[in-house]
Design a protein around this motif. Structure first.
Motif, PDB file in Angstrom:
ATOM      1  N   THR A 159      16.732   8.149  -7.773  1.00  0.00           N
ATOM      2  CA  THR A 159      16.257   7.459  -6.577  1.00  0.00           C
ATOM      3  C   THR A 159      16.994   7.963  -5.342  1.00  0.00           C
ATOM      4  O   THR A 159      16.381   8.202  -4.294  1.00  0.00           O
ATOM      5  CB  THR A 159      16.488   5.943  -6.720  1.00  0.00           C
TER       6      THR A 159
ATOM      7  N   GLY B 285       4.045   8.808  -7.959  1.00  0.00           N
ATOM      8  CA  GLY B 285       3.874  10.102  -7.305  1.00  0.00           C
ATOM      9  C   GLY B 285       2.542  10.174  -6.575  1.00  0.00           C
ATOM     10  O   GLY B 285       2.467  10.621  -5.428  1.00  0.00           O
TER      11      GLY B 285
ATOM     12  N   LEU C 204       2.523   7.938  -3.395  1.00  0.00           N
ATOM     13  CA  LEU C 204       3.269   8.490  -2.268  1.00  0.00           C
ATOM     14  C   LEU C 204       2.527   9.649  -1.625  1.00  0.00           C
ATOM     15  O   LEU C 204       2.370   9.705  -0.404  1.00  0.00           O
ATOM     16  CB  LEU C 204       4.644   8.947  -2.745  1.00  0.00           C
TER      17      LEU C 204
ATOM     18  N   THR D 145       7.460  14.594  -5.732  1.00  0.00           N
ATOM     19  CA  THR D 145       6.966  13.669  -4.729  1.00  0.00           C
ATOM     20  C   THR D 145       7.060  14.247  -3.330  1.00  0.00           C
ATOM     21  O   THR D 145       6.499  13.694  -2.406  1.00  0.00           O
ATOM     22  CB  THR D 145       7.777  12.368  -4.772  1.00  0.00           C
TER      23      THR D 145
ATOM     24  N   MET E 288      16.792  15.540 -15.013  1.00  0.00           N
ATOM     25  CA  MET E 288      15.895  14.932 -15.998  1.00  0.00           C
ATOM     26  C   MET E 288      15.756  15.823 -17.232  1.00  0.00           C
ATOM     27  O   MET E 288      15.839  15.355 -18.359  1.00  0.00           O
ATOM     28  CB  MET E 288      14.506  14.722 -15.378  1.00  0.00           C
TER      29      MET E 288
ATOM     30  N   MET F 195      10.618  12.454 -16.167  1.00  0.00           N
ATOM     31  CA  MET F 195       9.988  13.518 -15.384  1.00  0.00           C
ATOM     32  C   MET F 195       9.134  12.900 -14.301  1.00  0.00           C
ATOM     33  O   MET F 195       8.185  12.198 -14.584  1.00  0.00           O
ATOM     34  CB  MET F 195       9.047  14.335 -16.271  1.00  0.00           C
ATOM     35  N   SER F 196       9.448  13.142 -13.111  1.00  0.00           N
ATOM     36  CA  SER F 196       8.581  12.608 -12.074  1.00  0.00           C
ATOM     37  C   SER F 196       7.747  13.739 -11.502  1.00  0.00           C
ATOM     38  O   SER F 196       8.118  14.900 -11.564  1.00  0.00           O
ATOM     39  CB  SER F 196       9.417  11.961 -10.980  1.00  0.00           C
ATOM     40  N   ILE F 197       6.636  13.354 -11.000  1.00  0.00           N
ATOM     41  CA  ILE F 197       5.810  14.326 -10.306  1.00  0.00           C
ATOM     42  C   ILE F 197       6.533  14.704  -9.026  1.00  0.00           C
ATOM     43  O   ILE F 197       7.167  13.848  -8.433  1.00  0.00           O
ATOM     44  CB  ILE F 197       4.461  13.666  -9.978  1.00  0.00           C
TER      45      ILE F 197
ATOM     46  N   SER G  87       4.235   7.483 -13.935  1.00  0.00           N
ATOM     47  CA  SER G  87       3.567   8.616 -13.293  1.00  0.00           C
ATOM     48  C   SER G  87       2.787   8.195 -12.046  1.00  0.00           C
ATOM     49  O   SER G  87       2.422   9.032 -11.240  1.00  0.00           O
ATOM     50  CB  SER G  87       2.622   9.303 -14.272  1.00  0.00           C
TER      51      SER G  87
ATOM     52  N   SER H 257       9.760   5.848 -10.765  1.00  0.00           N
ATOM     53  CA  SER H 257       9.454   7.224 -11.123  1.00  0.00           C
ATOM     54  C   SER H 257      10.728   8.031 -11.342  1.00  0.00           C
ATOM     55  O   SER H 257      10.691   9.120 -11.895  1.00  0.00           O
ATOM     56  CB  SER H 257       8.608   7.883 -10.038  1.00  0.00           C
ATOM     57  N   SER H 258      11.879   7.501 -10.896  1.00  0.00           N
ATOM     58  CA  SER H 258      13.128   8.214 -11.147  1.00  0.00           C
ATOM     59  C   SER H 258      13.669   7.917 -12.537  1.00  0.00           C
ATOM     60  O   SER H 258      14.557   8.600 -13.014  1.00  0.00           O
ATOM     61  CB  SER H 258      14.189   7.815 -10.122  1.00  0.00           C
ATOM     62  N   VAL H 259      13.154   6.860 -13.150  1.00  0.00           N
ATOM     63  CA  VAL H 259      13.584   6.544 -14.503  1.00  0.00           C
ATOM     64  C   VAL H 259      12.934   7.543 -15.447  1.00  0.00           C
ATOM     65  O   VAL H 259      11.748   7.799 -15.332  1.00  0.00           O
ATOM     66  CB  VAL H 259      13.132   5.118 -14.879  1.00  0.00           C
ATOM     67  N   PRO H 260      13.691   8.133 -16.359  1.00  0.00           N
ATOM     68  CA  PRO H 260      13.046   9.031 -17.311  1.00  0.00           C
ATOM     69  C   PRO H 260      12.016   8.263 -18.141  1.00  0.00           C
ATOM     70  O   PRO H 260      12.254   7.110 -18.490  1.00  0.00           O
ATOM     71  CB  PRO H 260      14.192   9.501 -18.209  1.00  0.00           C
ATOM     72  N   TYR H 261      10.884   8.933 -18.410  1.00  0.00           N
ATOM     73  CA  TYR H 261       9.826   8.307 -19.209  1.00  0.00           C
ATOM     74  C   TYR H 261      10.388   7.686 -20.478  1.00  0.00           C
ATOM     75  O   TYR H 261      10.081   6.560 -20.819  1.00  0.00           O
ATOM     76  CB  TYR H 261       8.793   9.351 -19.642  1.00  0.00           C
ATOM     77  N   PHE H 262      11.225   8.439 -21.179  1.00  0.00           N
ATOM     78  CA  PHE H 262      11.624   7.969 -22.512  1.00  0.00           C
ATOM     79  C   PHE H 262      12.511   6.740 -22.420  1.00  0.00           C
ATOM     80  O   PHE H 262      12.479   5.871 -23.287  1.00  0.00           O
ATOM     81  CB  PHE H 262      12.306   9.075 -23.306  1.00  0.00           C
ATOM     82  N   TRP H 263      13.276   6.634 -21.320  1.00  0.00           N
ATOM     83  CA  TRP H 263      14.157   5.479 -21.202  1.00  0.00           C
ATOM     84  C   TRP H 263      13.342   4.213 -20.943  1.00  0.00           C
ATOM     85  O   TRP H 263      13.617   3.152 -21.501  1.00  0.00           O
ATOM     86  CB  TRP H 263      15.168   5.712 -20.091  1.00  0.00           C
TER      87      TRP H 263
ATOM     88  N   THR I 135       9.384   4.365  -6.279  1.00  0.00           N
ATOM     89  CA  THR I 135      10.293   5.502  -6.312  1.00  0.00           C
ATOM     90  C   THR I 135      11.320   5.324  -7.404  1.00  0.00           C
ATOM     91  O   THR I 135      11.594   6.229  -8.185  1.00  0.00           O
ATOM     92  CB  THR I 135      11.039   5.629  -4.973  1.00  0.00           C
ATOM     93  N   PHE I 136      11.868   4.122  -7.465  1.00  0.00           N
ATOM     94  CA  PHE I 136      12.863   3.843  -8.486  1.00  0.00           C
ATOM     95  C   PHE I 136      12.257   4.033  -9.873  1.00  0.00           C
ATOM     96  O   PHE I 136      12.828   4.691 -10.735  1.00  0.00           O
ATOM     97  CB  PHE I 136      13.377   2.418  -8.323  1.00  0.00           C
TER      98      PHE I 136
ATOM     99  N   ALA J 216      18.499   6.695 -13.238  1.00  0.00           N
ATOM    100  CA  ALA J 216      17.505   6.214 -12.274  1.00  0.00           C
ATOM    101  C   ALA J 216      18.096   6.134 -10.881  1.00  0.00           C
ATOM    102  O   ALA J 216      17.452   6.508  -9.899  1.00  0.00           O
ATOM    103  CB  ALA J 216      16.990   4.850 -12.705  1.00  0.00           C
TER     104      ALA J 216
ATOM    105  N   GLY K 201       6.300  14.861 -19.775  1.00  0.00           N
ATOM    106  CA  GLY K 201       6.775  13.486 -19.853  1.00  0.00           C
ATOM    107  C   GLY K 201       6.136  12.732 -20.999  1.00  0.00           C
ATOM    108  O   GLY K 201       6.792  11.964 -21.697  1.00  0.00           O
TER     109      GLY K 201
END
Lengths: 326, 345
Positions: B284, A206, A209, B5, B233, B1-3, A203, A144-150, A141-142, B280, A264
């Protein structure tokens, strides 16, 4: 078959809607950013190129809106997306054509791998609720909360220094000529490892879960209990009974989240200066190259639609009910 | 970008809590939602961010724009998160930037949620042609990749401020919620209590407002939280690419400068790590709230804790959904021992 036809009709409709949005966006904006660009390139533009830009951005405003719309479609039918200002004087379609294979390869492979891996782990997590896989959930979860680019930035900072195996930018070794030989392909793969890993990590959670939750829901169904009662091996019940049925909503969700994944991926490309559509879009945005931006939006949208159609075909094979209706 | 969830859609077929016609959750039930560890943690963290958004600009030790002689300093007592290439204090930039991030996230969330309720509930309740039209509309918005669309629209609007960004994000990201709400409304409108309300001659708006909407609360809330994640995001992304105005501070702006000034190549990790961690952590926390809502709606999704139990006579039993382990005393003959577990395996 009816199912597929209905989906096809929907995608055609969506494509039409996207193209129409694309038609209206530049026409609703006050002030003409394109006009100033054109005046900057005054004299270098041929009348043909000038005309196609006029049609795309609605600068021939003495025509009625309907005539503009018809002209716009006629031009798109010829694949004419105008001239790019950053890559002057190449046409937009050519610039996009160069970048498209990179993005397709990167997104295609990583999305497929992340879906398969994530779904597999989700099956495990859902079937063995409370085992170590469940402990992974907060971590993912953590992530996936991080932006892809970061995540990409951190990966570059940590893994790609001078002398490291992982290159920090580009799609292949500078100096190589793109060709289908082992040296070039090897270099391309080496350059895509970090971007791919970044996309994969952010990615995947997601899928884990949603598959876990679906497995938990399915595991309480009567037919699972029956399968157990028949004395079938645990693995068989988990894979052919529970996972098979839990997979359906996940595939449907896969199609729906493709747009997000693509978004993303574009960002990861920007961070890694990967020569795909995302990096191209970034350069187009910073140079205010409107024809290129619009062209990229169209191509991305159409690709996502095609991918959706493919996911629907997969669904057709997985769910017999959709076949029976036809 | 998250899917996205949130899995509310997947648990719709049989939700215990949602199926009850209780119009207003009792005080105890509401407390139970908060008392779940995940939701409580998430809510606490988000509350902290909201607090920072309000007081951030006042407690920031420096002016985020002020330059100083400490160029590119690593974290120290004077500058907790170090300084930028112009000697600006990164900690202050993050504190001041929180307001923009939260404002855009919440505004976009409200806009998108309002739209999704309007479209989803109308489509689900009315059915027929209106349903077909609205569903097609939300499906179109669902399939068109949102981020490129947002980038195109914002970049055509010259000098887009926070409000424009929030509106664009809100107007493009309502489709997912609308879809989930429509599905749930469809199943609610045939319930007995709704039929009863219709039979007694209640007006349509009253049925929707007082019979249906209260039972959608959990889904609406979860959709709202999901949209806020997406909006935050997207906003940060826009700032990072340099599309929205770079003059007002948010975490994306910090990353934009870090990237454009080659913070990576100079080893200035303190320039981009705090902003990323802030994003993040917020993401979260919001996701945790959503898990809390999901588990509140469908208790089965809760993580089961320990699934193996050891009995007094040394056998291990694995708990599993659908099976209730029965701990029979060990039979006298060795041949029959452990058969019950075998069956469960």
């Amino acid at each position: 078959m009816t199912f597929l036809l209905r989906r096809l009709a929907f995608y055609v409709f969506t494509a039409w809607a996207a193209l129409t949005i694309n038609f209206f966006i530049p026409r609703m904006i006050p002030g003409d950013p394109v006009k100033s660009l054109i005046s900057r390139f005054q004299g270098q533009l041929s009348t043909d190129a000038l005309h196609s830009l006029y049609v795309l951005f609605g600068l021939d405003s003495d025509d009625s809106l309907w005539d503009q719309y018809v002209d716009y479609w006629r031009q798109l039918a010829h694949g004419d997306l105008g001239l790019s200002f950053t890559a002057f004087p190449s046409p937009v379609s050519e610039v996009i054509g160069d970048a498209l294979p990179w993005t397709l390869a990167l997104v295609g492979v990583t999305t497929a791998v992340s879906f398969l891996l994530g779904t597999g782990l989700g099956v495990l997590a859902g079937w063995r609720r409370g085992s170590w896989v469940d402990g992974l959930l907060p971590v993912t979860t953590f992530l996936s909360s991080v932006p892809y680019f970061w995540l990409g930035l951190v990966a570059i900072a940590v893994l790609a220094g001078p002398g490291s195996f992982f290159p920090s930018s580009g799609g292949y070794e500078p100096g190589l000529v793109p060709a289908l030989d082992t040296i070039f392909l090897g270099s391309a793969v080496q350059h895509s490892l970090l971007p791919a890993a970044t996309i994969l990590i952010s990615s995947m959670s997601g899928w884990i879960l949603s598959m876990r939750n679906m497995m938990v829901t399915v595991a309480a169904e009567d037919y699972i209990t029956v399968a157990h009662a028949k004395g079938l091996p645990e693995r068989r019940v988990a894979v052919s009974y529970a996972a098979r049925n839990a997979l359906l909503p996940n595939v449907a969700g896969f199609a729906l989240s493709l747009g997000l994944i693509v978004g993303g991926t574009l960002l990861v490309e920007i961070v890694f200066s990967y020569p795909g559509l995302g990096f191209l879009l970034f350069r187009a945005v910073s140079a205010k190259d409107y024809p290129l931006m619009q062209g990229i939006f169209l191509v991305i949208t159409l690709s996502v639609l095609v991918a959706n159609l493919l996911a629907d075909v997969a669904y057709l094979f997985l769910d017999p009910r959709t076949r029976k209706e036809g | 970008m998250s899917i996205p969830t949130s899995s509310v859609e997947q648990v719709i077929p049989e939700q215990g809590a949602m199926a009850q016609p209780s119009v207003r959750p009792s005080r105890r039930r509401r407390l139970r939602f908060v008392s779940g560890g995940k939701a409580a943690t998430g809510l606490a963290v988000v509350a902290g961010y909201v607090l920072l958004a309000v007081i951030g600009p006042w407690i920031a030790p420096y002016d985020p724009d002020a330059r100083s002689a400490d160029l590119l300093q690593p974290p120290s007592a004077a500058h907790w998160f170090g300084t930028t290439h112009l000697g600006q204090d990164v900690f202050s930039q993050i504190l001041v930037g929180t307001r923009g991030v939260m404002l855009v996230g919440l505004t976009a969330g409200v806009v998108a949620t309002a739209l999704s309720v309007l479209v989803g509930v109308t489509a689900g309740y009315l059915g027929g042609l209106a349903d077909d039209g609205l569903s097609a509309l939300s499906n179109v918005f669902l399939v068109i990749p949102a981020l490129p669309l947002i980038i195109i629209v914002t970049s055509t609007v010259a000098g887009a401020g926070d409000l424009v960004v929030a509106l664009v994000i809100g107007l493009t990201s309502w489709a997912w919620g609308a879809r989930v709400l429509r599905a749930q409304t469809l199943s609610l409108r045939r319930r007995d209590y709704v039929e009863a309300a219709r039979a007694t001659g209640e007006r349509t708006w009253r049925i929707i407002g007082f019979e249906i909407l209260p039972n959608l609360t959990a889904i609406i809330a979860s959709g709202f939280v999901g949209t806020v994640i997406f909006a935050v995001m997207s906003e940060i992304t826009l700032a990072f690419i340099g599309i929205s105005s770079v003059s007002s501070w948010n975490w994306g702006t910090i990353l934009f400068w870090a990237q454009s000034q080659q913070a990576l190549a100079q080893g200035a990790w303190w320039w981009f790590v705090p902003a990323g961690l802030a994003i993040a952590l917020l993401g979260t926390a919001l996701a945790l709230i959503n898990f809390g809502i999901d588990e509140f709606v469908s208790p089965r999704l809760r993580s089961a804790g320990r699934s193996r139990a050891r009995t007094a006579d040394g056998r291990t039993v694995r708990m599993r959904v659908g099976f209730t382990p029965v701990l029979a005393p060990r039979p006298a003959s060795p041949a029959g021992s452990g058969q019950r577990e075998e069956a469960g395996r």
